[in-house]
Design a protein around this motif. Structure first.
Motif, short mmCIF file in Angstrom:
data_model
loop_
_atom_site.label_atom_id
_atom_site.label_comp_id
_atom_site.label_asym_id
_atom_site.label_seq_id
_atom_site.Cartn_x
_atom_site.Cartn_y
_atom_site.Cartn_z
N LEU A 189 3.63 38.71 28.39
CA LEU A 189 3.11 38.07 29.60
C LEU A 189 2.02 38.89 30.28
CD1 LEU A 189 6.34 36.61 31.27
CD2 LEU A 189 4.67 35.49 29.78
N LEU A 202 9.11 40.74 26.77
CA LEU A 202 8.58 39.64 27.58
C LEU A 202 7.41 40.11 28.44
CD1 LEU A 202 8.90 36.71 28.62
CD2 LEU A 202 10.41 37.62 30.39
N LYS A 203 7.55 41.28 29.07
CA LYS A 203 6.48 41.80 29.91
C LYS A 203 5.22 42.11 29.08
CE LYS A 203 8.74 45.14 32.12
NZ LYS A 203 9.04 46.15 33.16
N LEU A 215 15.41 37.12 31.62
CA LEU A 215 14.05 36.58 31.52
C LEU A 215 13.38 36.47 32.89
CD1 LEU A 215 14.56 33.90 28.72
CD2 LEU A 215 13.73 36.25 28.52
N GLY A 223 12.27 39.97 33.97
CA GLY A 223 11.01 40.39 33.37
C GLY A 223 9.82 39.67 33.96
N LEU A 224 9.96 38.36 34.18
CA LEU A 224 8.87 37.57 34.76
C LEU A 224 8.50 38.06 36.15
CD1 LEU A 224 6.97 35.12 34.89
CD2 LEU A 224 8.93 33.74 35.62
#
Length: 530
Positions: free
Chosen positions: A143, A139-140, A268, A271-272
């Motif tokens: 993003l 995810l990182k 999630l 990670g955000l």
């Protein structure tokens, strides 16, 4: 001043030693709390923590710090300056502790409750930890190319408020209980930390204040314990055998991927938040004079997290917000190189495991309480004053999750009794316990959605607030937030029946009705002022 060249640019300066001690203590304290929480609170086998989880986790710290050291050297050569300070990288405190208390520990307990023996449950939990890091790292990585857009879409009050609530309730309250289980050691250590970190008090010796607090607390713990004056349950830990445990890459995380599904509502957002934190850290370093490219900063932390997960790690890395503080210490690029080598190689040789095993939980917990308080304060200080109520609103789902953690403990309430309380309808409305559990499940995303909607309302953007609420309604139907499963799993709404179906549709309808009301209110003509 002559422009530095590759041969004249020094790798180490005296200030790097101060930076090294500060960064190492940060990482060791987090590793120590992970071990203490898993082994001491959940009864996790220490051998799996020290020989399987820690080497890969430490490797992530090594890889990330090597990348940041190289970035600092490249920036120094490109800019012609010899005072460039590397970005400090280490284990992220909130999400690392959250992994131990909210993911790994509960998962181990569930595997054991499902009939697995201790070793099999520990290995399944380890695979879940690796898979979680791979999910967050992926995810990182994605993003990192869109981090700025995310910060424009999601209000700062929502981002910081959601983690601020978790910090105050979970990082503040739960470790505070562990602190006070050994009152003499815990209060002395916590008070000393507040003296040096909050009050900025002077010390009679020139060593980092956190290190001094650890030395004092550990000395008190073992001194009182050996004299028979310590808290009940004192024991000297068994020595960890030194040995080489290289963090080899493994595909064992694939077996853990299915087990991550119930925890996605935690993973999630974790990670955000690291992406948002990385953006803020890059801005902070830029303000201090070191112009690192934000995308490079984010990519480095994503790569180090993925490497850690692939090699057995269970805690994600992140750049620390204190880069200007390290610059003021006189640190340049050597301190990140030293920290990476010490933690990385020490993790492979068992040195790190030996150090953290001797750090008592009553000494480690106070620094986590401080971290929780600091994050909470930052959530208010870094948002606009009129949005403060949205930050406070974002705290409430965390309180529900705290109750879920405590009430879901089989030692407190038998699983059969818990099920009866969850489904018993008395009087009007949904059962109390079911409401608490449903509010707590997916609490970080819930907090972000609530705060985002409220910020939009405060700014008189009713259609945007309506959109946030509709998103909440859809996510509710699939259990991403307000999961009706006590363990927080996701599902298809048409697969539910009975009380579970009623709860899911009631919550989703509540969001939809409110969204419709705000959409209608947005049709009003704006007031004209004379």
């Amino acid at each position: 001043m002559n422009k530095p060249t590759s041969s004249s640019l020094r790798w180490f300066v005296p200030g790097d030693l101060n930076g090294f001690f500060g960064l190492v203590v940060d990482n060791l304290s987090i590793l120590g709390f992970i071990a203490a929480a898993l082994v001491g609170i959940f009864g996790f086998p220490a051998e799996v923590v020290f020989t399987r989880m820690f080497p890969g986790t430490a490797l992530g710290v090594l890889v990330g710090n090597l990348i940041y050291t190289a970035m600092a050297r490249r920036l120094a050569l490109r800019s012609g300056r010899d005072d460039v300070t590397a970005m400090p990288l280490g284990l992220d405190a909130p999400t690392s502790i959250g992994m131990a208390l909210l993911v790994l520990g509960p998962a181990f307990a569930q595997f054991r409750a499902g009939g697995m023996d201790e070793q099999a449950a520990a290995m399944a939990t380890w695979q879940l930890g690796m898979a979680s890091l791979m999910v967050m790292g992926a995810l990182k990585l994605v993003l990192s190319f869109a981090g700025d857009a995310i910060t424009r879409i999601v209000p700062r009050a929502a981002l910081l408020g959601s983690i601020g609530g978790a910090a105050l309730v979970l990082l503040g309250f739960l470790p505070l209980i562990e602190t006070l289980r050994s009152p003499v050691v815990g209060l002395a250590t916590f008070g000393l930390l507040l003296y040096v970190l909050v009050a900025k008090g002077r010390l009679p010796v020139r060593i980092p204040g956190v290190l001094l607090a650890f030395i004092v607390g550990t000395t008190l713990y073992y001194g009182l314990g050996l004299a028979g004056l310590g808290a009940p349950g004192f024991k000297v830990p068994e020595a960890v055998a030194f040995g080489i445990t290289p963090p080899w890459p493994t595909l064992a995380f694939i077996d853990g991927l299915p087990h991550t599904v119930p925890y996605l509502s935690l993973l999630l957002p974790f990670g955000l938040l690291m992406v948002v934190g990385g953006i803020n850290v890059a801005e902070s370093a830029r303000a201090a004079g070191d112009d690192y490219r934000t995308r490079d900063v984010l990519l480095a932390e994503a790569v180090s997290t993925l490497v850690a997960g692939l090699c057995g790690g269970v805690a994600q890395t992140t750049p620390y917000i204190g880069q200007p503080a390290y610059k003021h210490m006189g640190a340049r690029m050597g301190y990140t190189l030293l920290t990476g080598l010490f933690v990385g190689i020490g993790g492979m040789l068992g040195i790190v495991s030996g150090l953290v095993q001797w750090l008592p939980l009553a000494v480690l917990a106070p620094i986590i309480v401080y971290v929780g308080l600091d994050i909470t304060v930052q959530a208010f200080q870094s948002t606009r004053r009129e949005h403060a109520i949205a930050v406070a609103l974002a705290f409430l789902p965390s309180v529900a999750y705290l109750l879920v953690i405590k009430l879901g403990n089989p030692a407190w309430i038998a699983p059969q009794r818990f099920g009866e309380l969850y489904s018993s309808v008395e009087g009007h409305g949904l059962p109390d316990l079911a409401t608490i559990v449903v509010l707590g499940n997916g609490f970080i995303i819930t907090a972000m959605l609530w705060a985002s909607a409220l910020v939009a309302m405060i700014e008189q953007r009713m259609r945007l607030a309506s959109l946030w609420l509709l998103v909440a309604a859809v996510l509710t139907l699939f259990g991403v937030v307000h999961s009706v499963h006590p363990q927080g799993g996701v599902y298809l709404p048409w697969a539910l029946d009975g009380l579970a179906r009623t709860i899911a549709w009631q919550f989703a309808a509540g969001y939809a009705v409110l969204a419709g009301m705000l959409a209608l209110l947005s049709l009003q003509k704006a007031e004209t002022r004379a």
